[in-house]
Write a protein that holds these residues in place. Structure first.
Motif, PDB file in Angstrom:
ATOM      1  N   ARG A  33      -5.812  -1.793  22.198  1.00  0.00           N
ATOM      2  CA  ARG A  33      -6.337  -1.425  20.889  1.00  0.00           C
ATOM      3  C   ARG A  33      -5.723  -0.094  20.485  1.00  0.00           C
ATOM      4  O   ARG A  33      -5.948   0.930  21.131  1.00  0.00           O
ATOM      5  N   ILE A  34      -4.918  -0.145  19.437  1.00  0.00           N
ATOM      6  CA  ILE A  34      -4.203   1.031  18.938  1.00  0.00           C
ATOM      7  C   ILE A  34      -4.842   1.440  17.611  1.00  0.00           C
ATOM      8  O   ILE A  34      -4.975   0.623  16.699  1.00  0.00           O
ATOM      9  N   GLN A  35      -5.242   2.694  17.521  1.00  0.00           N
ATOM     10  CA  GLN A  35      -5.864   3.216  16.299  1.00  0.00           C
ATOM     11  C   GLN A  35      -4.850   4.006  15.496  1.00  0.00           C
ATOM     12  O   GLN A  35      -4.144   4.858  16.043  1.00  0.00           O
ATOM     13  N   LEU A  36      -4.761   3.721  14.209  1.00  0.00           N
ATOM     14  CA  LEU A  36      -3.910   4.477  13.298  1.00  0.00           C
ATOM     15  C   LEU A  36      -4.808   5.213  12.316  1.00  0.00           C
ATOM     16  O   LEU A  36      -5.737   4.628  11.741  1.00  0.00           O
ATOM     17  N   SER A  37      -4.538   6.497  12.131  1.00  0.00           N
ATOM     18  CA  SER A  37      -5.314   7.296  11.190  1.00  0.00           C
ATOM     19  C   SER A  37      -4.379   8.134  10.325  1.00  0.00           C
ATOM     20  O   SER A  37      -3.162   8.119  10.514  1.00  0.00           O
ATOM     21  N   ASP A  38      -4.956   8.839   9.381  1.00  0.00           N
ATOM     22  CA  ASP A  38      -4.294   9.705   8.399  1.00  0.00           C
ATOM     23  C   ASP A  38      -3.839   8.881   7.183  1.00  0.00           C
ATOM     24  O   ASP A  38      -3.916   7.652   7.169  1.00  0.00           O
ATOM     25  N   ALA A  39      -3.360   9.575   6.180  1.00  0.00           N
ATOM     26  CA  ALA A  39      -3.235   9.015   4.832  1.00  0.00           C
ATOM     27  C   ALA A  39      -2.258   7.847   4.725  1.00  0.00           C
ATOM     28  O   ALA A  39      -2.442   6.967   3.875  1.00  0.00           O
ATOM     29  N   ASP A  40      -1.209   7.830   5.547  1.00  0.00           N
ATOM     30  CA  ASP A  40      -0.164   6.806   5.406  1.00  0.00           C
ATOM     31  C   ASP A  40      -0.338   5.639   6.374  1.00  0.00           C
ATOM     32  O   ASP A  40       0.591   4.847   6.563  1.00  0.00           O
ATOM     33  N   ARG A  41      -1.500   5.490   6.974  1.00  0.00           N
ATOM     34  CA  ARG A  41      -1.684   4.496   8.046  1.00  0.00           C
ATOM     35  C   ARG A  41      -1.402   3.061   7.572  1.00  0.00           C
ATOM     36  O   ARG A  41      -0.721   2.303   8.267  1.00  0.00           O
ATOM     37  N   LYS A  42      -1.917   2.686   6.385  1.00  0.00           N
ATOM     38  CA  LYS A  42      -1.691   1.319   5.918  1.00  0.00           C
ATOM     39  C   LYS A  42      -0.236   1.108   5.493  1.00  0.00           C
ATOM     40  O   LYS A  42       0.353   0.063   5.782  1.00  0.00           O
ATOM     41  N   THR A  43       0.319   2.076   4.806  1.00  0.00           N
ATOM     42  CA  THR A  43       1.721   1.965   4.385  1.00  0.00           C
ATOM     43  C   THR A  43       2.634   1.846   5.587  1.00  0.00           C
ATOM     44  O   THR A  43       3.597   1.065   5.591  1.00  0.00           O
ATOM     45  N   PHE A  45      -0.192  -5.292   4.067  1.00  0.00           N
ATOM     46  CA  PHE A  45      -1.353  -4.436   4.267  1.00  0.00           C
ATOM     47  C   PHE A  45      -1.796  -3.731   2.997  1.00  0.00           C
ATOM     48  O   PHE A  45      -2.943  -3.280   2.911  1.00  0.00           O
ATOM     49  N   ASN A  46      -0.934  -3.628   2.008  1.00  0.00           N
ATOM     50  CA  ASN A  46      -1.309  -2.936   0.779  1.00  0.00           C
ATOM     51  C   ASN A  46      -2.411  -3.661   0.011  1.00  0.00           C
ATOM     52  O   ASN A  46      -3.127  -3.059  -0.783  1.00  0.00           O
ATOM     53  N   ARG A  47      -2.576  -4.952   0.254  1.00  0.00           N
ATOM     54  CA  ARG A  47      -3.597  -5.728  -0.449  1.00  0.00           C
ATOM     55  C   ARG A  47      -4.962  -5.628   0.219  1.00  0.00           C
ATOM     56  O   ARG A  47      -5.967  -6.054  -0.347  1.00  0.00           O
ATOM     57  N   LEU A  48      -5.027  -5.069   1.419  1.00  0.00           N
ATOM     58  CA  LEU A  48      -6.268  -5.086   2.202  1.00  0.00           C
ATOM     59  C   LEU A  48      -7.134  -3.864   1.925  1.00  0.00           C
ATOM     60  O   LEU A  48      -6.635  -2.750   1.748  1.00  0.00           O
ATOM     61  N   GLN A  49      -8.446  -4.094   1.932  1.00  0.00           N
ATOM     62  CA  GLN A  49      -9.438  -3.047   1.742  1.00  0.00           C
ATOM     63  C   GLN A  49     -10.262  -2.889   3.015  1.00  0.00           C
ATOM     64  O   GLN A  49     -10.277  -3.773   3.878  1.00  0.00           O
ATOM     65  N   PRO A  50     -10.994  -1.764   3.170  1.00  0.00           N
ATOM     66  CA  PRO A  50     -11.872  -1.622   4.324  1.00  0.00           C
ATOM     67  C   PRO A  50     -12.833  -2.805   4.443  1.00  0.00           C
ATOM     68  O   PRO A  50     -13.370  -3.295   3.451  1.00  0.00           O
ATOM     69  N   GLY A  51     -12.993  -3.278   5.676  1.00  0.00           N
ATOM     70  CA  GLY A  51     -13.800  -4.465   5.920  1.00  0.00           C
ATOM     71  C   GLY A  51     -12.976  -5.734   5.996  1.00  0.00           C
ATOM     72  O   GLY A  51     -13.505  -6.791   6.316  1.00  0.00           O
ATOM     73  N   GLU A  52     -11.667  -5.632   5.704  1.00  0.00           N
ATOM     74  CA  GLU A  52     -10.770  -6.785   5.774  1.00  0.00           C
ATOM     75  C   GLU A  52      -9.797  -6.605   6.933  1.00  0.00           C
ATOM     76  O   GLU A  52      -9.738  -5.554   7.569  1.00  0.00           O
ATOM     77  N   GLY A  53      -9.008  -7.639   7.192  1.00  0.00           N
ATOM     78  CA  GLY A  53      -8.021  -7.579   8.259  1.00  0.00           C
ATOM     79  C   GLY A  53      -7.078  -8.751   8.171  1.00  0.00           C
ATOM     80  O   GLY A  53      -7.180  -9.589   7.268  1.00  0.00           O
TER      81      GLY A  53
END
Length: 349
Positions: free
Chosen positions: A49-59, A69-77
């Motif tokens: 399990r790898i955690q990504l954080s900070d502002a550019d994590r999804k990009t 990933f740009n289409r996904l919101q919190p609670g999605e995957g």
């Protein structure tokens, strides 16, 4: 003091060995039946399990893997593939979008490799922080058609549409647990991610409610029967993402990413030379054995398991030669190609 997860499992194993099988524990055959017809629970805490954080994590994930990933919101995957620049497969992963982080679940034997691989692509100015949270968290899979009923019985409110990889926080045995739709296989179920210190009471509560423990050998049998490709078996640098028949993890329209040009070319020109198939066999053979039609080699066996119905394998077979029901020879065994539910051979849309 709560028992550790290992203590709980050891106690159940001792009861089974002594012939006193509690309702919460069964042998491999019972666990497999539960996964298919009831509900089983598999401890997948050894998966990365790898955690990504900070502002550019999804990009960052958007640019380094195959899904959008740009289409996904919190609670999605979603599922996504990590591939080389020529779209050769590294791993199939599942990512969960949280408010401030992304948790990416990867195969056990790809965790360290992917941490280093991803770190290589973080450039100066990128706001991305990688953290390995495998040891400080635990992960269970509930597998089977009764998984939803079990969670509802524990008072957990589930999603109306049950979309794959949707997730939210819930409480089990007084512990906070992230509950996500999807078992990791093409069987109904849920993935549970929680703090490592909460693992034992949550495991015990789920087992006492009726989930049957399912071990690694049974998971491997289900993986092969379902057709989920695995690193060092079906996911290697010998095969590309399209050959792996994982279109559910690939976006063709999201723009540039590692391996995108190769995938687009394969899609445009229908240049897929081989694909994964399930293979029913009448004898045990070793992975790596050629698959033949007559005297012609058309593929190679990559995985094998022994099921209640006999040996069953996965293998890559040349596209022009493959079709469901095709009779093949694999070493000394006769075989037949069959579809497997985890794979998606064609792009949707």
């Amino acid at each position: 003091m709560n028992q550790s997860l290992q203590d709980v499992q050891r106690q159940q194993g001792a009861e089974f060995a002594a012939g006193s099988v509690p309702a919460s524990f069964g042998n491999e055959a019972i666990a497999l039946q539960a996964a298919r017809h009831g509900v089983a629970i598999c401890d997948r805490s050894h998966w990365g399990r790898i955690q990504l954080s900070d502002a550019d994590r999804k990009t960052f994930l958007h640019n380094q893997s195959t899904n959008d990933f740009n289409r996904l919101q919190p609670g999605e995957g979603c599922d996504t593939l990590f591939v080389t620049s020529t779209a050769r497969t590294i791993d199939l992963a599942t990512a969960y979008i949280l408010d401030d982080t992304v948790i990416v679940v990867v195969s056990p034997n790809r965790r360290e490799y992917l941490l280093k691989w991803l770190d290589r692509y973080i450039f100066f100015g990128d706001k991305v922080v990688l953290k390995d949270v495998t040891r400080e968290t635990a992960m269970f899979s509930l597998i089977g058609p009764e998984s939803q009923a079990l969670l509802v019985g524990l008072g957990i409110q589930l999603f109306a549409e049950q979309s794959y990889a949707h997730h939210h926080l819930a409480t089990i045995a007084g512990q906070s647990v992230r509950v996500a739709v999807g078992s990791g296989l093409a069987l109904d179920g849920y993935t549970l991610i929680l703090e490592a210190g909460s693992a034992a009471p949550v495991w015990q509560a789920l087992v006492e409610t009726g989930a049957i423990p399912l071990g690694d050998c049974a998971w491997e049998q289900l993986r092969i029967e379902q057709g989920r490709p695995a690193p060092d078996r079906e996911l290697t640098e010998d095969y590309n993402a399209v050959e792996a028949s994982l279109w559910q993890a690939i976006s063709i329209n999201k723009g540039c990413y590692i391996g995108q040009e190769t995938i687009a070319r394969l899609d445009t020109y229908k240049g897929v030379k081989q694909q994964i198939w399930g293979i029913r066999l009448n004898a045990i053979v070793e992975p790596g054995t050629p698959i033949k039609v007559g005297e012609e080699k058309v593929g190679i066996l990559t995985s094998l398991t022994n099921t209640e119905a006999g040996p069953f394998g996965l293998g890559y077979v040349r596209t022009k030669a493959s079709q469901s029901g095709l009779k093949v020879q694999v070493g000394d065994s006769e075989g037949e190609l069959v579809e497997v539910p985890f794979l998606q051979r064609d792009r949707q849309g």
